[in-house]
Design a protein around this motif. Sequence first.
Motif, PDB file in Angstrom:
ATOM      1  N   ARG A 121      32.107  28.802  41.570  1.00  0.00           N
ATOM      2  CA  ARG A 121      33.217  29.355  40.784  1.00  0.00           C
ATOM      3  C   ARG A 121      34.043  30.260  41.694  1.00  0.00           C
ATOM      4  O   ARG A 121      33.518  31.201  42.291  1.00  0.00           O
ATOM      5  N   ALA A 122      35.323  29.956  41.829  1.00  0.00           N
ATOM      6  CA  ALA A 122      36.237  30.748  42.654  1.00  0.00           C
ATOM      7  C   ALA A 122      37.365  31.271  41.769  1.00  0.00           C
ATOM      8  O   ALA A 122      37.955  30.508  40.997  1.00  0.00           O
ATOM      9  N   ARG A 123      37.636  32.555  41.890  1.00  0.00           N
ATOM     10  CA  ARG A 123      38.720  33.142  41.106  1.00  0.00           C
ATOM     11  C   ARG A 123      39.718  33.794  42.047  1.00  0.00           C
ATOM     12  O   ARG A 123      39.362  34.644  42.864  1.00  0.00           O
ATOM     13  N   ARG A 124      40.956  33.364  41.944  1.00  0.00           N
ATOM     14  CA  ARG A 124      42.017  33.921  42.778  1.00  0.00           C
ATOM     15  C   ARG A 124      42.221  35.400  42.443  1.00  0.00           C
ATOM     16  O   ARG A 124      41.943  35.857  41.331  1.00  0.00           O
ATOM     17  N   LYS A 125      42.723  36.140  43.408  1.00  0.00           N
ATOM     18  CA  LYS A 125      42.992  37.547  43.168  1.00  0.00           C
ATOM     19  C   LYS A 125      43.933  37.717  41.984  1.00  0.00           C
ATOM     20  O   LYS A 125      44.959  37.046  41.899  1.00  0.00           O
ATOM     21  N   SER A 126      43.554  38.615  41.092  1.00  0.00           N
ATOM     22  CA  SER A 126      44.336  38.805  39.872  1.00  0.00           C
ATOM     23  C   SER A 126      45.736  39.313  40.165  1.00  0.00           C
ATOM     24  O   SER A 126      46.634  39.177  39.328  1.00  0.00           O
ATOM     25  N   TYR A 127      45.954  39.901  41.331  1.00  0.00           N
ATOM     26  CA  TYR A 127      47.268  40.440  41.672  1.00  0.00           C
ATOM     27  C   TYR A 127      47.990  39.556  42.695  1.00  0.00           C
ATOM     28  O   TYR A 127      48.970  39.978  43.295  1.00  0.00           O
ATOM     29  N   GLY A 128      47.498  38.327  42.912  1.00  0.00           N
ATOM     30  CA  GLY A 128      48.111  37.388  43.852  1.00  0.00           C
ATOM     31  C   GLY A 128      48.897  36.317  43.112  1.00  0.00           C
ATOM     32  O   GLY A 128      49.095  36.379  41.896  1.00  0.00           O
TER      33      GLY A 128
END
Length: 739
Positions: free
Chosen positions: A405-412
């Motif tokens: 599971r990979a989650r992109r930076k919430s501020y990107g």
Amino acid sequence: MFRAVVCLFASLLAATVACAEEPAAQARPRIGLVLSGGGARGAAHVGVLKVLEQLRVPIDAVAGTSMGAVVGGLYASGMKPAEIEQLMKSVDWQDAFSDRAPRSDLDFRRKQDDRQFLVRLPLGLKGREFMLPRGLISGQKLARVLRTQLRAVSEVDDFDRLAVPFRAVATDLENGERIVLGKGDLVTALRASMSAPGVFTPVELDGRLLVDGGIAENLPVDVARSMGVDHLIVVDVTFDPQPKSELSSAIDVSNQMVALLIRKDTLRQIATLAPSDVLIDPDLGTMRSTDFDRLEQAAAVGEQAAQQEIARLASLSLDETRWAAWQARHVQPPEPKPEIHFVEVAPESSRYAPRIDAALAPVVGRPLDAKALDHALARLYGDDIFESLDYRLVRRDDETGLFVRARRKSYGPNYVRFGLQIQDDFDGNTSYTAGIRFLVTEANRYGAEWVTDLRIGANPGVFTEFYQPIGYASPWFVAPRINVESRDLDVLSADRQLATYRVRSDEFGLDLGRELGNWGELRIGLLRGQTEQRIRIGEPNEPDLPAKSSFERGEAYFRASLDQLDSTLFPSDGQSLRLQWNAGRQSLGADFDSDILRVDGLAARSFGRNTAMLWASAGSTLSGPQTVLGDYFSLGGLFNLSGLAPNSLTGPHFGVARALVYRRIGRSGPGFLNVPTYAGLSVEWGNTWQRRSDFDFHDGRWNGAAFLGLDTLVGPVYLAAGMDEDGRSAFYLLLGRTF
């Protein structure tokens, strides 16, 4: 015959009754363990567990919050107290509480970001608004430590199937509701339970945004009681409210507010304890939740507190035979070594599936190699686009695979970085350069990036480059770019300043390159442009240097870069190298043919807290006119002949060698506001020359410096004094990079 049958039946019945009575005679009360949250204070739980083991007290259920959940989860997985204690000692907490991957794992391009834009404030850009992360720390490194330790139970999705049944408490950030986690992935549950709001990034789980369980229930007595236990052993390490004499700062007041809110619910839970329950309250004094350098002390205090309750705890102990049987059923299973048959990417991470598949391809089709897997994931995380990147082992049709599971930076995915350099020589001369970098990542599905730099101050400029990999996850790339910059250069004669020129360069180019893993890069390219130089101050009185002139540029160039330093600011280990050759040719549009070569190399090694560094730079105008000031090299300034003012020496040829030693001094605890401090000395030799034939070792100038350096959030800060062999001296208050 009948009588014999009756006797036999009676004997069997008696034996059956006796067998049934034996377990009843051996029956014991079920014991539950409750561990509160408290950050670093939670190390006291380990001391309590050590005493319980010494007294042979069995635990049948564990409920924990925050750090209590982490210690409880490790214990419930089958780890022994001594193993948990050793783990806590071995973790580099200062590194664990930093957000980025170790520099050795960073993508090469992210390493180059660090060389110029040093302000470590994570900012995103969405439209016209700046975006901050949901937490100062993503928790990726802590999750990685837990994943390594709990790999043996990674396939367990029901916490009742652990060596000891377990529950973790978290808080729903949306409504403040208490969430009891008893199923799913153990590492995710622990990570959610300890996500202090504003410090750690919240954990998204089953549609909820989860944070530290201490907000809702820091001492989960009722959770443990609901697990069917008869007696409770409750360990409370909650921070006690402080008297008003200790409330002397805004941070103290904020901590007091949180302590009061948590303490209120803790007292409510304690009030429900029965006389047969045991409450252990370690006296940790003013130890803070962030004092991770005092873990051993906290564990010792927990051990002392448990020993004070020996009389009550001993009544719950088992004899050696039954204890050995209990331990045999409650040990951590061996780490699995199955063959990895597939990689499965979580649906919400599907956009990264090709990148994940490419990164993990080396581990598929082979027995699980923990080091190889961790290295592959670390390299992938080093791309610096993920807020979290985690995995677990899963079974699908009798095959074992990795569920990622990979989650992109919430501020990107668009980011902003700042750079700042300020220099004061304590003699009335001050200069500054400020910069901002706009970085657009994931510009297309091949991982393209668009970077734009803006600078103002002593060296203003604009730079933009579009970096396009040639194929998905390919090391080859093309990069068109534009660069416009200006700088001042002094013209000297016999150490006397004749004039100051303003040199402006405009260029555009196209590069073809190849990344060498994450440690190096090769580039070849073509550029066209113009250099203009005009006098600002003085009169050079030299016919080859008119007051204003311009030159057309057309060049081919080659650059090889290597970067294996563990830190950009104060490296303690590794090496870096940069070699560049520019070949100006009339056939490419230049006014004249020229060849310019420059090399810069650095190596650092540490011995405990002491570091030794060797660093050398050299450059030469091999051919072509020597009247293009834009191609001149300059020396002077801290670590570039420290006893001379910046840019005191200029010329078409230069060489400088430095030897530095520095020592990390003082104490710096873990956390976002950690400020390491260094004290050191440098010895430097170098000079500039108008002709290569002028080079002579005896013509070099010896310089040295003593410095104090701080590794701050806005870049390195130096307070230094330099000395030249002729007795000249210079003093520096410098913010910004020098290496």
